[in-house]
Write a protein that holds these residues in place. Structure first.
Motif, PDB file in Angstrom:
ATOM      1  N   HIS A 231      -2.172  34.732 -20.539  1.00  0.00           N
ATOM      2  CA  HIS A 231      -0.860  34.419 -19.951  1.00  0.00           C
ATOM      3  C   HIS A 231       0.274  35.106 -20.712  1.00  0.00           C
ATOM      4  O   HIS A 231       1.270  35.506 -20.131  1.00  0.00           O
ATOM      5  N   GLU A 295       3.164  24.378 -16.919  1.00  0.00           N
ATOM      6  CA  GLU A 295       3.120  24.976 -15.582  1.00  0.00           C
ATOM      7  C   GLU A 295       4.523  25.383 -15.132  1.00  0.00           C
ATOM      8  O   GLU A 295       4.722  26.465 -14.578  1.00  0.00           O
ATOM      9  N   ASP A 321      -8.625  31.150  -9.044  1.00  0.00           N
ATOM     10  CA  ASP A 321      -8.873  30.033  -9.964  1.00  0.00           C
ATOM     11  C   ASP A 321      -9.259  28.771  -9.177  1.00  0.00           C
ATOM     12  O   ASP A 321      -9.019  27.648  -9.624  1.00  0.00           O
TER      13      ASP A 321
HETATM   14  N1  ARG Z   1      -6.656  27.948 -15.549  1.00  0.00           N
HETATM   15  C1  ARG Z   1      -5.289  28.344 -15.727  1.00  0.00           C
HETATM   16  C2  ARG Z   1      -4.758  27.783 -17.016  1.00  0.00           C
HETATM   17  O1  ARG Z   1      -4.995  26.625 -17.265  1.00  0.00           O
HETATM   18  C3  ARG Z   1      -4.466  27.887 -14.570  1.00  0.00           C
HETATM   19  C4  ARG Z   1      -3.098  28.363 -14.545  1.00  0.00           C
HETATM   20  C5  ARG Z   1      -2.426  27.887 -13.297  1.00  0.00           C
HETATM   21  N2  ARG Z   1      -1.032  28.170 -13.233  1.00  0.00           N
HETATM   22  C6  ARG Z   1      -0.525  29.255 -12.761  1.00  0.00           C
HETATM   23  N3  ARG Z   1       0.756  29.363 -12.712  1.00  0.00           N
HETATM   24  N4  ARG Z   1      -1.227  30.209 -12.328  1.00  0.00           N
HETATM   25  O2  ARG Z   1      -4.141  28.445 -17.766  1.00  0.00           O
END
Ligand code: ARG
Length: 412
Positions: A231, A295, A321
């Motif tokens: 991320h 989030e 996902d």
């Molecule tokens: N499995 C991912 C995580 O927990 C999901 C992320 C979901 N959020 C998003 N904005 N895509 O990091």
């Protein structure tokens, strides 16, 4: 010896997964589970079984490059405390079937407990369970206290057994070898912190550069591609530098990261639908405020950065996902990808031709072309005008067997 029976499928329009223009009055011929011919108004061979789909649009079976097919959203604490891998295993077939009936004939599953994904893959390949072809990762590999671990729980609740946690260059190499030994087709590296886990950061690197380099080197030596959960801005670049094949999520991708991914041909697999579902449902599922807050930090930025990556020409593969949201809704991300910068044709290709390329399986899946598996789906309207047609798949064939027709599931 009698030849395999020939099946012919006819439809008004065909999108082959790679070509930029659709084909009209399409005919596809199938023999022995493979496509043998594709063309406009091809003559139907004598004795062939004809499936006439009328005004429908035919597409390759869709590919979701990021699923967790062994689990569905549930109460945060219940699933942590009550579910064993056996609970997971006895329910996974339900999600596999929903995924297939939604038109996804191949998935890349990026993380499952105790090789349930490998067992499910085998059962599906042997036609004992209805589901998509699975490209399995086994455990996601990550650091102690990181996104692949369980953090924030009482130290008395020790998780024993097999996990994907590995620290240090040698342990990381061993963990890759273990995944390969027990059947992984692909390796999942948890490069940075995540959203749905309780470590503080949402995107800080969780491996050193040396650990990431070793993991990728080891996986590639065993001829396995690497998908990196990443991320954060810096962690994305570290993973790209290590040579991963795809960046998953990519939420805080910056201009330099985009340039690096373009230069190396690294794929971006961005789950751009998830934010809607998590913010709507996860408070009710008792997810800690800390997680909901993470989030809120990344949701919108991920979509904005996805658009920048699309505009810059970064390779995009479709990955949802699923498991974070219910299986069977995998098609809902198409409309998001179009809302955030792709044309409908680009979004379709991200789940067909490009996805197959990321999997290293362009010779088998992702395209309606001779030699490929007869994985075909159809929608009744024109997905190039309204991409949400892909949320309403009417016909599903996998390897020559029909699992859904006129919107209704059927036993092949
Ligand atoms: N499995 C991912 C995580 O927990 C999901 C992320 C979901 N959020 C998003 N904005 N895509 O990091």
């Amino acid at each position: 010896q009698a030849a395999d029976p020939v099946t012919a499928i006819r439809a008004a329009q065909l999108i082959d997964g790679v070509a930029d223009q659709p084909l009209r009055d399409a005919v596809v011929l199938i023999e022995g589970g493979r496509i043998t011919a594709v063309g406009s108004a091809l003559p139907i061979p004598e004795g062939a079984q004809l499936i006439d789909l009328g005004g429908a649009t035919l597409l390759p079976g869709l590919i979701d490059c990021h699923t967790h097919i062994t689990g569905d959203p549930g109460d945060y604490y219940e699933s942590l405390v009550r579910d064993s891998s056996i609970d997971v295993a006895v329910n996974a077939h339900l999600y596999a079937e929903r995924t297939l009936l939604a038109g996804f004939t191949t998935v890349r599953n990026l993380g499952a407990p105790d090789f349930v994904d490998v067992a499910l893959r085998r059962s599906i390949d042997e036609q004992r369970t209805r589901g998509p072809r699975i490209v399995a990762a086994g455990h996601g590999i990550g650091a102690t206290g990181g996104h692949a671990d369980f953090t924030g729980l009482s130290p008395s609740l020790r998780f024993t057994g097999f996990t994907g946690v590995a620290d240090g260059v040698e342990a990381v190499r061993l963990k890759v070898r273990e995944q390969v030994k027990y059947g992984a087709d692909v390796i999942k590296m948890v490069a940075t912190a995540g959203v749905l886990s309780e470590e503080d950061s949402v995107g800080a690197p969780q491996y050193t550069q040396a650990e990431m380099d070793a993991l990728v080197d080891e996986a590639h030596r065993w001829d396995r591609k690497v998908a990196a959960h990443a991320h954060g801005t810096e962690g994305i670049k570290m993973a790209v530098r290590a040579g991963v094949d795809s960046i998953e999520h990519g939420s805080l991708l910056d201009a330099e990261g985009i340039r690096m991914m373009k230069a190396r041909g690294t794929y971006l697999v961005a789950d751009v639908y998830d934010d809607d579902y998590i913010l709507a449902e996860y408070a009710r599922l008792n997810y800690p405020e800390k997680i909901l807050d993470k989030e809120r930090q990344v949701g919108r930025l991920q979509r904005e950065n996805f658009r920048k990556a699309v505009q810059a020409g970064v390779r995009i593969a479709y990955g949802t996902d699923a498991g974070v949201y219910p299986h069977g809704d995998n098609g809902k991300q198409f409309a998001k990808q179009v809302e955030w910068g792709q044309t409908p044709m680009q979004a379709i290709q991200s789940a067909t031709g490009h996805a197959a390329d990321l999997l290293g399986r362009s010779d088998r899946v992702g395209r309606i072309a001779p030699g490929r598996y007869a994985d075909l789906i159809a929608v009744s309207g024109d997905p190039l005008k309204d991409v949400s047609e892909l949320e309403r798949v009417q016909f599903v064939m996998k390897e020559g067997l029909v699992y859904k027709r006129n919107g209704k599931a059927q036993l092949p």
